[in-house]
Design a protein around this motif. Structure first.
Motif, mmCIF file in Angstrom:
data_model
loop_
_atom_site.group_PDB
_atom_site.id
_atom_site.type_symbol
_atom_site.label_atom_id
_atom_site.label_comp_id
_atom_site.label_asym_id
_atom_site.label_seq_id
_atom_site.Cartn_x
_atom_site.Cartn_y
_atom_site.Cartn_z
ATOM 1 N N ALA A 101 0.862 -1.160 0.044
ATOM 2 C CA ALA A 101 0.044 0.120 -0.091
ATOM 3 C C ALA A 101 1.003 1.228 -0.152
ATOM 4 O O ALA A 101 0.537 2.191 -0.883
ATOM 5 C CB ALA A 101 -0.700 0.203 1.301
ATOM 6 N N ALA A 102 1.926 1.236 0.632
ATOM 7 C CA ALA A 102 2.733 2.357 0.880
ATOM 8 C C ALA A 102 3.610 2.609 -0.433
ATOM 9 O O ALA A 102 3.657 3.771 -0.983
ATOM 10 C CB ALA A 102 4.034 2.100 1.808
ATOM 11 N N ALA A 103 3.822 1.463 -1.251
ATOM 12 C CA ALA A 103 4.299 1.546 -2.809
ATOM 13 C C ALA A 103 3.463 2.237 -3.446
ATOM 14 O O ALA A 103 3.695 3.038 -4.551
ATOM 15 C CB ALA A 103 4.809 0.165 -3.128
ATOM 16 N N TYR A 104 2.086 2.070 -3.195
ATOM 17 C CA TYR A 104 1.087 2.357 -4.288
ATOM 18 C C TYR A 104 0.938 3.865 -4.137
ATOM 19 O O TYR A 104 0.927 4.552 -5.081
ATOM 20 C CB TYR A 104 -0.122 1.615 -3.829
ATOM 21 C CG TYR A 104 -1.419 2.213 -4.526
ATOM 22 C CD1 TYR A 104 -1.634 1.940 -5.977
ATOM 23 C CD2 TYR A 104 -2.357 3.019 -3.706
ATOM 24 C CE1 TYR A 104 -2.886 2.523 -6.580
ATOM 25 C CE2 TYR A 104 -3.478 3.538 -4.521
ATOM 26 C CZ TYR A 104 -3.612 3.273 -5.964
ATOM 27 O OH TYR A 104 -4.600 3.859 -6.459
ATOM 28 N N TYR A 105 0.778 4.336 -2.682
ATOM 29 C CA TYR A 105 0.691 5.689 -2.379
ATOM 30 C C TYR A 105 1.825 6.505 -3.038
ATOM 31 O O TYR A 105 1.803 7.486 -3.448
ATOM 32 C CB TYR A 105 0.532 5.901 -1.046
ATOM 33 C CG TYR A 105 -0.997 5.596 -0.638
ATOM 34 C CD1 TYR A 105 -1.908 6.467 -1.103
ATOM 35 C CD2 TYR A 105 -1.240 4.549 0.429
ATOM 36 C CE1 TYR A 105 -3.152 6.305 -0.767
ATOM 37 C CE2 TYR A 105 -2.483 4.428 0.605
ATOM 38 C CZ TYR A 105 -3.721 5.269 0.108
ATOM 39 O OH TYR A 105 -4.942 5.044 0.434
ATOM 40 N N ALA A 106 3.168 5.868 -3.159
ATOM 41 C CA ALA A 106 4.091 6.433 -3.545
ATOM 42 C C ALA A 106 4.032 6.452 -4.951
ATOM 43 O O ALA A 106 4.390 7.687 -5.679
ATOM 44 C CB ALA A 106 5.578 5.989 -3.275
ATOM 45 N N ALA A 107 3.724 5.530 -5.664
ATOM 46 C CA ALA A 107 3.697 5.677 -7.232
ATOM 47 C C ALA A 107 2.508 6.574 -7.752
ATOM 48 O O ALA A 107 2.692 7.010 -8.774
ATOM 49 C CB ALA A 107 3.231 4.311 -7.360
ATOM 50 N N ILE A 108 1.360 6.744 -7.079
ATOM 51 C CA ILE A 108 0.665 7.781 -7.453
ATOM 52 C C ILE A 108 0.770 9.170 -6.884
ATOM 53 O O ILE A 108 0.011 10.134 -7.533
ATOM 54 C CB ILE A 108 -1.118 7.356 -7.280
ATOM 55 C CG1 ILE A 108 -1.055 7.387 -5.396
ATOM 56 C CG2 ILE A 108 -1.309 5.798 -7.830
ATOM 57 C CD1 ILE A 108 -2.500 7.180 -5.207
ATOM 58 N N ASP A 109 1.788 9.312 -6.219
ATOM 59 C CA ASP A 109 2.281 10.631 -5.470
ATOM 60 C C ASP A 109 2.823 11.284 -7.059
ATOM 61 O O ASP A 109 3.760 10.996 -7.374
ATOM 62 C CB ASP A 109 2.964 10.571 -4.432
ATOM 63 C CG ASP A 109 3.417 11.738 -3.717
ATOM 64 O OD1 ASP A 109 3.327 12.970 -4.460
ATOM 65 O OD2 ASP A 109 4.071 11.910 -2.642
ATOM 66 N N PRO A 110 2.299 12.741 -6.828
ATOM 67 C CA PRO A 110 2.813 13.736 -8.069
ATOM 68 C C PRO A 110 4.283 14.000 -7.650
ATOM 69 O O PRO A 110 4.881 14.369 -8.737
ATOM 70 C CB PRO A 110 1.720 14.708 -8.214
ATOM 71 C CG PRO A 110 0.969 14.568 -7.260
ATOM 72 C CD PRO A 110 1.017 13.163 -6.590
ATOM 73 N N LEU A 111 4.760 14.040 -6.624
ATOM 74 C CA LEU A 111 5.894 14.406 -6.269
ATOM 75 C C LEU A 111 7.060 13.347 -6.360
ATOM 76 O O LEU A 111 8.466 13.546 -6.515
ATOM 77 C CB LEU A 111 6.117 14.877 -4.634
ATOM 78 C CG LEU A 111 5.062 16.117 -4.396
ATOM 79 C CD1 LEU A 111 5.273 16.562 -3.089
ATOM 80 C CD2 LEU A 111 5.742 17.353 -5.396
ATOM 81 N N THR A 112 6.746 12.002 -6.367
ATOM 82 C CA THR A 112 7.695 10.818 -6.679
ATOM 83 C C THR A 112 8.127 11.126 -8.298
ATOM 84 O O THR A 112 7.311 11.174 -9.099
ATOM 85 C CB THR A 112 6.877 9.542 -6.708
ATOM 86 O OG1 THR A 112 6.364 9.693 -5.248
ATOM 87 C CG2 THR A 112 7.711 8.388 -6.838
ATOM 88 N N PRO A 113 9.412 11.026 -8.323
ATOM 89 C CA PRO A 113 10.122 10.916 -9.578
ATOM 90 C C PRO A 113 9.683 9.919 -10.559
ATOM 91 O O PRO A 113 9.268 8.904 -10.330
ATOM 92 C CB PRO A 113 11.818 10.711 -9.435
ATOM 93 C CG PRO A 113 11.699 11.136 -7.945
ATOM 94 C CD PRO A 113 10.522 10.808 -7.060
#
Length: 134
Positions: A52-64
């Motif tokens: 779930a944390a990886a999912y939230y990081a993947a959909i975060d616009p701030l993630t490269p």
């Protein structure tokens, strides 16, 4: 200039190689199937909070973008209905999914921030970790 959907791998043998990424396909597969599958299996996989944390990081616009590509690929593998070890095999069913996720997190884990982990715990209704602020 390189295409934005390539990752260059320095393999040390015969020079760098560009690997095409299927970012958009993995993003669509993940958005469509990730949450339903996560909720279906969350009690059976000890790494559900990392997923779930990886999912939230993947959909975060701030993630490269390159980190997103790695995370969406790992999450897309989790969502695939067919994989190397079928998920229903007791004891081993999610071992390949865990390995793919662990590899992805070893590559881009620094991009999975505390806010992503907090959102994951909230999604899965997990308690916040205790701190030693005594």
């Amino acid at each position: 200039m390189r295409h934005p959907t390539e990752i260059v791998i320095e393999n040390g043998e015969d020079g760098p190689r560009a690997l095409p990424l299927s970012l958009e396909r993995d993003r669509q597969r993940t958005r469509k199937g990730f949450l339903p599958k996560l909720f279906r299996v969350a009690g059976r996989v000890p790494f559900a909070d990392d997923l779930a944390a990886a999912y939230y990081a993947a959909i975060d616009p701030l993630t490269p973008r390159k980190a997103k590509a790695v995370l969406f690929a790992a999450l897309g593998y989790f969502v695939l209905p067919t994989d190397w070890v079928p998920d229903f095999v007791i004891g081993f069913g999610f071992a390949d999914d865990a390995t793919v996720l662990a590899t992805a997190l070893s590559i881009v884990g620094a991009q999975v921030r505390e806010r992503h982990r907090k959102s994951a715990r909230r999604l899965l209704d997990l308690p916040e970790p205790e701190t030693d602020d005594a």
